[in-house]
Scaffold this active site. Structure first.
Site, short mmCIF file in Angstrom:
data_model
loop_
_atom_site.label_atom_id
_atom_site.label_comp_id
_atom_site.label_asym_id
_atom_site.label_seq_id
_atom_site.Cartn_x
_atom_site.Cartn_y
_atom_site.Cartn_z
N CYS A 18 17.30 26.79 101.55
CA CYS A 18 16.93 25.61 100.75
C CYS A 18 18.15 24.82 100.29
CB CYS A 18 16.04 26.00 99.58
SG CYS A 18 16.79 27.08 98.35
N HIS B 31 14.97 28.04 93.70
CA HIS B 31 14.66 27.28 94.91
C HIS B 31 14.89 25.81 94.60
CE1 HIS B 31 12.75 26.54 98.77
NE2 HIS B 31 12.01 25.60 98.19
N HIS C 22 11.78 20.43 101.59
CA HIS C 22 12.57 21.63 101.30
C HIS C 22 12.50 22.59 102.48
CE1 HIS C 22 9.03 24.32 100.13
NE2 HIS C 22 8.48 23.14 100.33
#
Length: 171
Positions: free
Chosen positions: A79, A130, A142
């Site tokens: 990510c 994240h 993402h």
């Protein structure tokens, strides 16, 4: 030495339950988002619209790229690596490489002030973080651990529950 069946099942369940991987979400339908056609429409005057189109261009190039912890290319990317590459390639902005370092970049803004290009951070575990990039209309791009590079919605209960903060790293 003989093992009893009744011992194997609880031991297997113990090891299986100790996984640190975040839960896998059901596949989301991926929107077919296209930036406006070249030459047919006027260039966006709003800087956030221009960023949105650049993000959608990046999505088209990277869509479905598998997740790989520490990865930085189309064979696999994580990510923060996706955020790092997107800002470098599309916006000519050098960001730190890790999620925690990225979470300290720029300035924090309220959720209600989200604009295209803002970084959205989530707490997905005790120490797991994240990051994604906000596009528009409650959607963000993402690198998902289960589906690779994709677009998700902030309306999803999983993302809503794990939302942490928003950072604006440009403008």
């Amino acid at each position: 030495m003989k093992f009893k069946t009744w011992l194997i099942i609880p031991l297997a369940l113990c090891f299986w339950g100790c996984s640190h991987r975040p839960p896998t979400l059901p596949p989301a339908s991926q929107p077919e988002i296209e930036p406006p056609g070249k030459g047919k429409s006027k260039p966006a005057k709003n800087p956030y619209q221009r960023v949105k189109y650049k993000l959608l261009d990046q999505y088209k190039k990277w869509r479905g790229t598998p997740y790989r912890l520490g990865g930085l290319n189309k064979q696999g990317i994580d990510c923060s690596g996706f955020v790092y590459q997107t800002f470098r390639q599309q916006l000519n902005i050098q960001l730190p490489r890790t999620t925690i370092q990225q979470s300290k970049s720029g300035r924090q803004v309220d959720f209600q002030q989200l604009k295209a290009g803002d970084l959205i951070f989530f707490k997905t575990g005790k120490k797991l973080r994240h990051v994604g990039i906000y596009i528009d209309g409650q959607q963000f791009i993402h690198a998902s651990t289960s589906q690779g590079v994709m677009i998700s919605t902030l309306d999803n209960p999983y993302w809503r529950k794990s939302f942490w903060k928003v950072q604006r790293v440009w403008q």
